[in-house]
Scaffold this active site. Structure first.
Site, mmCIF file in Angstrom:
data_model
loop_
_atom_site.group_PDB
_atom_site.id
_atom_site.type_symbol
_atom_site.label_atom_id
_atom_site.label_comp_id
_atom_site.label_asym_id
_atom_site.label_seq_id
_atom_site.Cartn_x
_atom_site.Cartn_y
_atom_site.Cartn_z
ATOM 1 N N LYS A 164 5.588 -2.729 2.556
ATOM 2 C CA LYS A 164 4.746 -3.857 2.161
ATOM 3 C C LYS A 164 4.945 -4.996 3.151
ATOM 4 O O LYS A 164 6.058 -5.207 3.668
ATOM 5 C CB LYS A 164 5.147 -4.299 0.750
ATOM 6 C CG LYS A 164 4.326 -5.439 0.162
ATOM 7 C CD LYS A 164 4.818 -5.748 -1.252
ATOM 8 C CE LYS A 164 4.016 -6.840 -1.931
ATOM 9 N NZ LYS A 164 4.465 -7.091 -3.318
ATOM 10 N N SER A 234 1.203 -7.197 -6.755
ATOM 11 C CA SER A 234 0.836 -7.602 -5.413
ATOM 12 C C SER A 234 1.014 -6.515 -4.355
ATOM 13 O O SER A 234 0.645 -6.680 -3.200
ATOM 14 C CB SER A 234 1.681 -8.808 -5.004
ATOM 15 O OG SER A 234 3.070 -8.483 -5.023
ATOM 16 N N SER A 258 4.607 -6.052 -9.957
ATOM 17 C CA SER A 258 3.838 -5.781 -8.744
ATOM 18 C C SER A 258 4.108 -4.448 -8.061
ATOM 19 O O SER A 258 3.443 -4.119 -7.092
ATOM 20 C CB SER A 258 4.058 -6.910 -7.726
ATOM 21 O OG SER A 258 3.469 -8.097 -8.188
#
Length: 549
Positions: A164, A234, A258
């Protein structure tokens, strides 16, 4: 026109904080800010004798039939996990590791196959921020040579994974989805990047995150199951990339859900470990007391394999907790005979979409058929968790960004700028009360775990919403989309517990549904064992989205 007294008071507060907002932005902030309602709710809780919570309670001393799909479930192609030398991109970590170890698949062939798939599919999915194609192939060739010489670094050696865009990689930007970080270049690896490199993993690149991980959409990434819906956030880029076979595993972060939100919406496995189990050093923070780092993967076994590499004390991370690391792989095939599975009687199913509830109830029956004992439990104050996370994340993120938001306010999106500014308006009393309410959530789970080994719930209250959705109907009540997507995941963040999302079916419209399994602090092994037993009894994890091969 007479000025609105509330707006005048809000502007005075903002001015005192050093913030100057235009009228339209002020109105938007006043409309979006829920801190006043949250503060009122917290103020009326019985908190007089409750101490503020720590992020997690210290650990205490203390083959089956196939599940049937709910009516209307479309037939999906079983492809994931059934790949081989002729379809290497479809492999999971464990299957790929076995083929590489047997010499039937080379790291170079595997990495090139995944990179080719990224080239074909990611222009439409937009799951990656940056792809390290040349460096990945170089790393794969180096891994191949090391393996040829008998220098294996472990089962991740030569396997392509993604990070990420919050994890630092030496010499590469960590943009965190924001223009605020334009020009940033990391001068050293995050601890997780270092551990993956040391294990021989091949880094493919960075996946999309919602700006500074402060949201549940992850634009511009699309959900592979329906390109018109969100992948969640997210860690939406990671969820979409794993679901579309654009990597074998991807790292995410989880502050209010997330990792599990995109795992649930994209039909993959997502593991949020216990707070402090996995280092966050070198990961762009959102909320010091809520952030967790963990993997999104294709199977529960893959998540366990990843955690075996990721877990461990990091003395350079203030939030890391020095607790021995279990063997997460050895118990995966132990089954659930006699395991006590708690099924909440309050909150979790009360707000859940009927189609989602049906799939999860069917999943619970699969566990029961495999020998687990289903035990009804109450988790007192679980409904407070979303408010707790909202206050803590809002205040802590505003402290993290207090310099940048004054220096570069227009570099933030309107959404995140509003959240950060709202965080500065939360009183110290409300913040402390949120920490005390957090203690109530922790107590509720602790009491439940006196009676059960894991707690099972829906991962999410709704399936993937369409892009542009701002609200969702929860049992007839219109609620903000943030609450709709994190209300069932936030309790594990507030309590700091390990939580796993496992695919457990589809809605009638073909969107994935996730089963969430939560455990005692630092007992990831039992959570993974339960997830593996469910996975062994079903084939939901083998279904892949309708994308070109």
């Amino acid at each position: 026109m007479t000025p609105d007294p509330a707006a005048v008071a809000l502007r005075a507060t903002l001015t005192a904080c050093g913030l100057d907002l235009a009228d339209a932005e002020l109105a938007a902030l006043a409309a979006e800010d829920v801190s006043a309602a949250t503060a009122m709710r917290l103020r009326h809780l019985p908190l007089r004798d409750v101490e503020p919570a720590r992020p997690v309670l210290h650990p205490s001393a203390s083959g089956p039939a196939e599940q049937r799909a709910p009516a209307g479930t479309p037939a999906a192609s079983p492809r994931r996990g059934t790949g081989g030398p002729d379809d290497p991109a479809g492999l999971g970590l464990q299957d790929a590791a076995a083929l590489v170890a047997a010499g039937e698949l080379s790291p170079t062939e595997l990495t090139r196959a995944v990179l080719d798939r990224i080239d074909r599919l990611d222009p439409a999915l937009e799951s990656y921020v940056e792809v390290y194609a040349e460096e990945a192939l170089t790393a794969a060739k180096e891994a191949e040579e090391e393996l040829r010489l008998g220098r294996s670094r472990g089962p991740l050696h030569g396997l392509p994974v993604a990070l990420k865009d919050l994890y630092d990689v030496t010499g590469r930007p960590t943009l965190a989805g924001s223009e605020v970080r334009a020009g940033h270049v990391a001068d050293e690896d995050s601890e997780i990047t270092r551990r993956l490199r040391e294990a021989g993993a091949v880094l493919l690149g960075k996946t999309v995150t919602h700006e500074f991980a402060f949201g549940v959409v992850s634009a511009p990434t699309h959900n592979p199951w329906d390109l018109g819906t969100v992948p969640g956030g997210s860690s939406g880029g990671s969820g979409a990339a794993v679901a579309a076979d654009l990597c074998l595993m991807a790292m995410g972060t989880d502050t209010g859900g997330s990792i599990r939100i995109p795992a649930g919406l994209c039909g993959v496995v997502g593991l949020k470990p216990t707070f402090g189990r996995v280092s966050k050093r070198g990961v762009a923070p959102l909320s010091w007391s809520l952030d967790h780092a963990g993997p999104l993967a294709k199977t529960v076994g893959d998540a366990a394999l990843a955690l075996q590499v990721l877990a461990g004390y990091d003395p350079m991370d203030p939030s890391s907790i020095d607790v021995p690391v279990d063997d997460y792989l050895s118990g995966l095939s132990a089954g659930v005979d006699g395991l006590r599975v708690g099924v909440p009687t309050n909150f979790f199913f009360d707000v859940t979409d009927p189609g989602v509830e049906a799939a999860v109830r069917a999943a619970l029956q699969v566990l029961a058929d495999a020998g687990a004992a289903l035990v009804e439990v109450e988790i007192p104050e679980a409904d407070l968790a979303a408010d707790v996370v909202s206050v803590l994340a809002g205040v802590e993120s505003s402290a993290i960004h207090q310099e940048e938001i004054r220096r570069l306010p227009d570099a933030y999106t309107k959404e995140v700028r509003g959240k950060l500014r709202a965080g500065e308006l939360v009183s110290g009393t409300t913040y402390v009360n949120a920490q005390r309410a957090r203690a109530l959530v922790q107590r509720g789970f602790a009491a439940a775990f006196d009676r059960v080994d894991v707690v099972a719930t829906p991962t999410l209250a709704i399936p993937a919403p369409p892009y542009g959705s701002t609200t969702a109907l929860l049992r007839g009540e219109e609620r903000p989309i943030l609450f709709a997507l994190n209300c069932l995941t936030a309790p594990a963040n507030a309590a700091g517990l390990p939580a796993l999302s496992v695919p457990c079916g589809f809605t009638g419209s073909g969107l994935p549904v996730g089963l969430q399994l939560m455990g005692r602090p630092f007992d990831e092994a039992t959570v993974l064992r339960a997830g593996a037993a469910y996975e062994a009894a079903t084939t939901w994890h083998l279904h892949s989205p309708p994308l070109p091969a």
